[in-house]
Design a protein around this motif. Structure first.
Motif, short mmCIF file in Angstrom:
data_model
loop_
_atom_site.label_atom_id
_atom_site.label_comp_id
_atom_site.label_asym_id
_atom_site.label_seq_id
_atom_site.Cartn_x
_atom_site.Cartn_y
_atom_site.Cartn_z
N UNK A 102 0.83 -1.21 0.00
CA UNK A 102 0.00 0.00 0.00
C UNK A 102 0.86 1.26 0.00
N UNK A 103 2.02 1.19 0.65
CA UNK A 103 2.90 2.35 0.73
C UNK A 103 3.74 2.53 -0.53
N UNK A 104 3.49 1.70 -1.54
CA UNK A 104 4.28 1.78 -2.76
C UNK A 104 3.45 2.04 -4.00
N UNK A 105 2.38 2.78 -3.85
CA UNK A 105 1.49 3.04 -4.98
C UNK A 105 2.16 3.91 -6.03
N UNK A 106 1.78 3.69 -7.27
CA UNK A 106 2.27 4.49 -8.39
C UNK A 106 1.93 5.96 -8.15
N UNK A 107 2.94 6.83 -8.36
CA UNK A 107 2.74 8.25 -8.04
C UNK A 107 1.67 8.90 -8.91
N UNK A 108 1.61 8.53 -10.18
CA UNK A 108 0.61 9.13 -11.06
C UNK A 108 -0.80 8.74 -10.62
N UNK A 109 -0.98 7.47 -10.28
CA UNK A 109 -2.29 7.02 -9.83
C UNK A 109 -2.66 7.63 -8.48
N UNK A 110 -1.67 7.73 -7.59
CA UNK A 110 -1.92 8.33 -6.29
C UNK A 110 -2.30 9.80 -6.42
N UNK A 111 -1.62 10.51 -7.29
CA UNK A 111 -1.93 11.93 -7.51
C UNK A 111 -3.34 12.10 -8.06
N UNK A 112 -3.70 11.23 -9.01
CA UNK A 112 -5.05 11.30 -9.59
C UNK A 112 -6.11 11.02 -8.53
N UNK A 113 -5.87 10.01 -7.69
CA UNK A 113 -6.82 9.70 -6.62
C UNK A 113 -6.95 10.86 -5.64
N UNK A 114 -5.82 11.45 -5.29
CA UNK A 114 -5.83 12.57 -4.35
C UNK A 114 -6.63 13.74 -4.91
N UNK A 147 13.03 5.58 -2.39
CA UNK A 147 13.69 4.29 -2.48
C UNK A 147 12.85 3.25 -1.76
N UNK A 148 12.45 2.17 -2.41
CA UNK A 148 11.56 1.20 -1.76
C UNK A 148 12.23 0.47 -0.60
N UNK A 149 11.46 0.25 0.46
CA UNK A 149 11.88 -0.54 1.61
C UNK A 149 10.75 -1.50 1.98
N UNK A 150 11.01 -2.36 2.95
CA UNK A 150 9.98 -3.27 3.46
C UNK A 150 9.04 -2.45 4.34
N UNK A 151 7.82 -2.21 3.89
CA UNK A 151 6.86 -1.40 4.65
C UNK A 151 5.68 -2.23 5.15
N UNK A 152 5.10 -1.78 6.25
CA UNK A 152 3.90 -2.40 6.81
C UNK A 152 2.67 -1.99 6.01
N UNK A 153 2.58 -0.70 5.69
CA UNK A 153 1.49 -0.22 4.85
C UNK A 153 0.24 0.22 5.57
N UNK A 154 0.07 -0.16 6.85
CA UNK A 154 -1.09 0.28 7.63
C UNK A 154 -0.68 0.37 9.10
N UNK A 155 0.41 1.07 9.35
CA UNK A 155 1.07 1.03 10.65
C UNK A 155 0.46 2.04 11.63
N UNK A 156 -0.85 2.01 11.77
CA UNK A 156 -1.49 2.87 12.76
C UNK A 156 -1.11 2.40 14.16
N UNK A 157 -1.16 3.31 15.13
CA UNK A 157 -0.64 2.98 16.46
C UNK A 157 -1.38 1.83 17.13
N UNK A 158 -2.63 1.60 16.75
CA UNK A 158 -3.37 0.48 17.33
C UNK A 158 -2.81 -0.87 16.87
N UNK A 159 -1.94 -0.86 15.87
CA UNK A 159 -1.34 -2.09 15.37
C UNK A 159 0.02 -2.37 15.96
N UNK A 160 0.51 -1.49 16.83
CA UNK A 160 1.81 -1.66 17.48
C UNK A 160 1.57 -1.93 18.96
N UNK A 161 2.03 -3.09 19.46
CA UNK A 161 1.81 -3.47 20.85
C UNK A 161 3.11 -3.35 21.64
#
Length: 248
Positions: A102-114, A147-161
């Motif tokens: 989710x954190x690696x979406x295409x910039x053109x598509x992300x811009x259009x969605x935004x 630069x791509x890295x290993x991302x969680x993609x939905x790292x809201x604080x409720x998901x970190x214990x």
């Protein structure tokens, strides 16, 4: 018999808790596949997978308590927030997973969605035009090469214990994959700007704070309609609309 608690439920997926077991029901099998794959690869604490029978995934509860909740003050210590930053850095330094997240979406598509969401928010009178315009300007800083890295993609604080000052587990990996590191850092601090310094200190490297703030605006602008349509309230104090107002 243990009580069945609905953790989250909407048209795409639902999570139930029965005692120390979480049952995740997902209509999209690809999300479950991504979650299982990510948990097997990432070198940070994750819950134990107990069994899997599509469309249900059963996982053990993570020990400790959530780092916090959006819209509520966090009771976790600054050291716990810094520990979360250190664990996120360990994840980002891991070998890349095989698929984009989710954190690696295409910039053109992300811009259009935004731009489409901004138009919808104003046209339908959901948010004032000046609020949307200002946050669209702020969000632009996130729309840059990364630069791509290993991302969680939905790292809201409720998901970190955490237990005390130690991270004991990170849950909900269905959006994991290759992506922008600052997306994760922005997600975990969304609505908790006062802890950004703690997280960055634990992360242990220079980060562009303007890009993190840009992701706060971008995520919030993209999220308002989805939240409303799925029965959530982005106008709750401390949540997405307040995040947008803080940029004015």
């Amino acid at each position: 018999m243990d009580e069945v608690k609905v953790v989250v439920a909407h048209s795409e997926r639902a999570t139930l808790r029965v005692g120390d077991v979480f049952l995740k029901v997902d209509a999209d099998q690809a999300r479950i596949d991504a979650e299982v794959e990510a948990m097997s690869l990432v070198p940070v604490p994750t819950p134990e997978i107990l069994w899997r029978k599509p469309p249900v995934l059963a996982i053990a509860a993570a020990p400790g308590t959530a780092l916090g909740r959006l819209g509520e003050p966090s009771t976790a210590s600054p050291a716990a927030w810094a520990a979360a930053g250190a664990v996120i850095r360990k994840m980002h330094d891991a070998p890349l997973p095989p698929r984009p997240g989710r954190a690696g979406r295409d910039l053109a598509a992300l811009t259009a969605d935004l731009d489409g969401e901004c138009e919808w928010l104003v046209t339908n009178g959901v948010l004032p035009a000046d609020l949307v315009t200002r946050n669209r300007q702020v969000a632009q800083a996130a729309l840059r090469p990364w630069t791509p890295v290993f991302t969680h993609g939905d790292l809201q604080i409720a998901h970190v214990f955490v237990d005390g000052d130690e991270v004991t587990g990170i849950i909900d990996w269905s959006e994991a994959g290759q992506g922008d590191a600052l997306f994760d850092l922005a997600t975990v601090t969304l609505g908790h700007e006062e802890h950004l310094g703690d997280v960055v200190a634990g992360y242990g490297t220079d980060v562009d704070l303007d890009v993190i703030r840009a992701w706060w605006s971008l995520r919030s602008l993209l999220g308002v309609r989805w939240l409303v349509e799925h029965g959530f309230d982005p106008f709750t104090p401390g949540c997405e609309v307040d995040v947008l107002r803080a940029r004015m």
